[in-house]
Design a protein around this motif. Structure first.
Motif, PDB file in Angstrom:
ATOM      1  N   GLU A 302      38.260  31.869  48.421  1.00  0.00           N
ATOM      2  CA  GLU A 302      37.744  33.208  48.131  1.00  0.00           C
ATOM      3  C   GLU A 302      37.790  34.079  49.387  1.00  0.00           C
ATOM      4  OE1 GLU A 302      34.399  35.259  45.351  1.00  0.00           O
ATOM      5  OE2 GLU A 302      33.930  33.285  46.189  1.00  0.00           O
ATOM      6  N   THR A 303      37.542  33.485  50.532  1.00  0.00           N
ATOM      7  CA  THR A 303      37.639  34.221  51.800  1.00  0.00           C
ATOM      8  C   THR A 303      39.062  34.730  52.021  1.00  0.00           C
ATOM      9  OG1 THR A 303      35.887  32.853  52.772  1.00  0.00           O
ATOM     10  CG2 THR A 303      37.305  34.063  54.294  1.00  0.00           C
ATOM     11  N   ASP A 306      39.694  37.559  49.567  1.00  0.00           N
ATOM     12  CA  ASP A 306      38.974  38.761  50.020  1.00  0.00           C
ATOM     13  C   ASP A 306      39.759  39.474  51.122  1.00  0.00           C
ATOM     14  OD1 ASP A 306      36.901  38.285  48.274  1.00  0.00           O
ATOM     15  OD2 ASP A 306      35.599  37.319  49.749  1.00  0.00           O
ATOM     16  N   GLU A 309      42.836  41.163  49.696  1.00  0.00           N
ATOM     17  CA  GLU A 309      42.478  42.256  48.793  1.00  0.00           C
ATOM     18  C   GLU A 309      42.306  43.563  49.565  1.00  0.00           C
ATOM     19  OE1 GLU A 309      41.030  44.223  45.201  1.00  0.00           O
ATOM     20  OE2 GLU A 309      42.195  42.402  45.546  1.00  0.00           O
ATOM     21  N   SER A 310      41.903  43.447  50.828  1.00  0.00           N
ATOM     22  CA  SER A 310      41.576  44.638  51.615  1.00  0.00           C
ATOM     23  C   SER A 310      42.735  45.155  52.462  1.00  0.00           C
ATOM     24  CB  SER A 310      40.381  44.334  52.532  1.00  0.00           C
ATOM     25  OG  SER A 310      40.698  43.278  53.430  1.00  0.00           O
ATOM     26  N   ASN A 352      38.388  38.892  39.982  1.00  0.00           N
ATOM     27  CA  ASN A 352      37.424  39.669  40.769  1.00  0.00           C
ATOM     28  C   ASN A 352      38.080  40.398  41.936  1.00  0.00           C
ATOM     29  OD1 ASN A 352      35.279  38.898  39.133  1.00  0.00           O
ATOM     30  ND2 ASN A 352      34.807  37.085  40.370  1.00  0.00           N
ATOM     31  N   HIS A 353      39.372  40.220  42.092  1.00  0.00           N
ATOM     32  CA  HIS A 353      40.135  40.916  43.125  1.00  0.00           C
ATOM     33  C   HIS A 353      41.188  41.768  42.408  1.00  0.00           C
ATOM     34  CE1 HIS A 353      38.394  37.390  45.108  1.00  0.00           C
ATOM     35  NE2 HIS A 353      38.402  38.100  46.218  1.00  0.00           N
TER      36      HIS A 353
END
Length: 526
Positions: A302-303, A306, A309-310, A352-353
């Motif tokens: 998940e890290t 994340d 995603e950014s 969720n991304h």
């Protein structure tokens, strides 16, 4: 295509060539689709449909429902205004079981494509054919090598020292040092032999000077030596058959689609090369060993998601290689329903991304201990039962075989998840040479590229489906080879090929960001 019957025959032929069984209702749908392109005499629209079908359809049987959605999508794209090429359209995934098979005809000095269906359970002769085809592949390659090709004129006129290769059968009547080529085999316990198509001879490697690489049973070598009075061939020098430049191979066999992505015209190749150079923002993120039953690993994943995603431009492809469970999914494994839920949980995590879900694709490749019919290679894709929920959540997910092939415009990439380094080192007959390198990964890359095969281990160590051994070939040598291995991550560039191991994400938190346009490898870790 002047009539419906001709169109029907062309469609059936093209689907049969790709090992698909076409149902009548699907054929009717495809006929309507083909009618939208009246000037398409060669059936290029059907080829495009098949390319898309390979990415999304796993069964060999095609019905109307399987093609209806694809046809609607393709017709929508056809009628839409022209757009720049997207990352999705630049990507083609080729399953190992759909890779075309070619056999070498020594008399005509050309490769012929095998067009009949290939059963999973081959007859006994298929095992013999496996070794013969491997040998013939390398033998025809060696015949073009300057140091081993027979000179057309006086050898003194050649700028290279000529080392003509003798057949093993001829060693009986010849004396002095000779070069031979053959497969190392163990015909008797503790006694190793060299075999070619004519005969076999026992060999003594105890005094041999060897080149870089892992010399195991089943590898094909070139050996210089001399016959002893006891009938044993004393090897003085030995190495692997010399590698051939990729462009030279393609020029020699320009009519063959070895990779399985479809033939291209010269104009198409030039156009794709230009598009590839422009695709500087495309990035592939590759992770191996993603244990879905380990909460710590899920947290690390998940890290990673994340972080990407950014970023300004999200990766075009995430490659998730097995194992997907910390325990082997064998006969004693009783938690398949739990594993199914964990794949669903992964799907919700990706959901969720939103930028990744919308713009990235996700390729899943099974590992050696994942769920499947057996540990034999090639391995089929993960079972639908396990991945159904994830598929419903993430439409961009692709589930392919191990190994599998990816085409990025003109660039050929091979993905293989196997703990190969340890097994190759353990199977060595002689201690690897340290003259050029002591790096085991470089020895591994040298071995598989010169053998033109992903897994040249004995079949007793790693079973291979006899009729599908060709899907593990590395011929012509691809641009990039990704070897998912639990050993330490590493990158090696050799002979025009970029080869790297992303490492084990679960144990070392390592992964790779690969930029295919420049063939740049960024070794990464949390």
């Amino acid at each position: 295509m002047s009539s419906t019957s001709q169109k029907r025959k062309l469609i059936q032929k093209k689907f049969k060539n790709r090992s698909y069984k076409l149902k009548v209702d699907a054929l009717d749908e495809i006929l309507v689709f083909a009618d939208q392109f009246p000037d398409d005499a060669d059936g290029e629209a059907i080829d495009l449909l098949l390319d898309n079908l390979q990415e999304s359809h796993e069964s060999s049987t095609v019905d109307a429902e399987s093609v209806r959605g694809l046809i609607n999508r393709l017709l929508g794209a056809h009628n839409a205004p022209e757009q720049p090429t997207t990352s999705a359209s630049s990507l083609a995934v080729i399953d190992a079981f759909l890779v075309p098979k070619f056999g070498y005809d020594a008399a005509k000095k050309k490769f012929n494509e095998h067009t009949k269906s290939l059963p999973i359970h081959g007859e006994a002769y298929a095992k013999t054919a496996l070794y013969r085809e491997r040998f013939m592949l390398l033998s025809q390659r060696v015949s073009r090598a300057e140091h081993f090709s027979r000179p057309a004129f006086d050898a003194e006129m050649s700028q290279f020292e000529n080392n003509e290769i003798s057949s093993i059968q001829s060693l009986i009547s010849q004396r002095g040092r000779k070069w031979v080529m053959g497969v190392i085999s163990q015909l008797e316990d503790g006694h190793f032999y060299l075999e070619d198509l004519s005969a076999s001879v026992e060999i003594d490697l105890s005094k041999a000077k060897i080149t870089t690489g892992f010399f195991t049973e089943n590898t094909i070598i070139l050996a210089e030596g001399e016959m002893q009075v006891n009938g044993i061939f004393q090897v003085i020098t030995c190495g692997f058959p010399p590698i051939e430049d990729r462009d030279k191979t393609l020029k020699t066999h320009s009519e063959c689609d070895f990779f399985g992505s479809g033939s291209q015209t010269k104009e198409e190749t030039i156009k794709l090369a230009d598009l590839e150079r422009q695709a500087v923002n495309d990035t592939y993120v590759i992770l191996s060993d993603i244990w879905l039953d380990d909460e710590e690993v899920i947290g690390k994943l998940e890290t990673v998601l994340d972080g990407f995603e950014s970023v300004e431009t999200v990766p075009s492809l995430f490659v998730f290689m097995g194992n997907f469970c910390s325990r082997p999914c064998n006969l004693t494994f009783g938690s398949y329903s739990t594993l199914r839920e964990q794949f669903g949980k992964l799907g919700r995590m990706i959901e969720n991304h939103p930028r990744l879900k919308e713009n990235s694709r996700f390729l899943f490749i099974p590992g050696p201990d994942d769920a499947g019919p057996s540990t034999v290679l090639p391995r089929c894709a993960l079972p639908n039962y396990l991945t159904e929920e994830l598929r419903n959540i993430i439409p961009n997910a692709i589930f392919s075989s191990n190994p599998c092939r990816v085409k990025f415009y003109n660039q050929e990439i091979v993905f293989f998840r196997q703990d190969l380094l340890y097994r190759m080192r353990r199977s060595c007959l002689v201690t690897p040479s340290s003259e050029e390198t002591e790096d085991p990964f470089k020895h591994l890359v040298y071995t598989i590229t010169h053998q033109s095969h992903l897994c040249p281990l004995p079949l007793m160590v790693q079973p291979i489906i006899w009729n599908y051994d060709h899907s593990l070939r590395l011929y012509p040598t691809p641009h990039t080879i990704v070897l998912g291995d639990k050993s330490e991550q590493e990158v090696c560039k050799f002979g025009g090929t970029t080869c790297f191991n992303p490492g084990s994400f679960s144990t070392d938190s390592t992964f790779v960001a690969y930029r295919p346009s420049a063939q740049e490898v960024e070794l990464s870790a949390l």
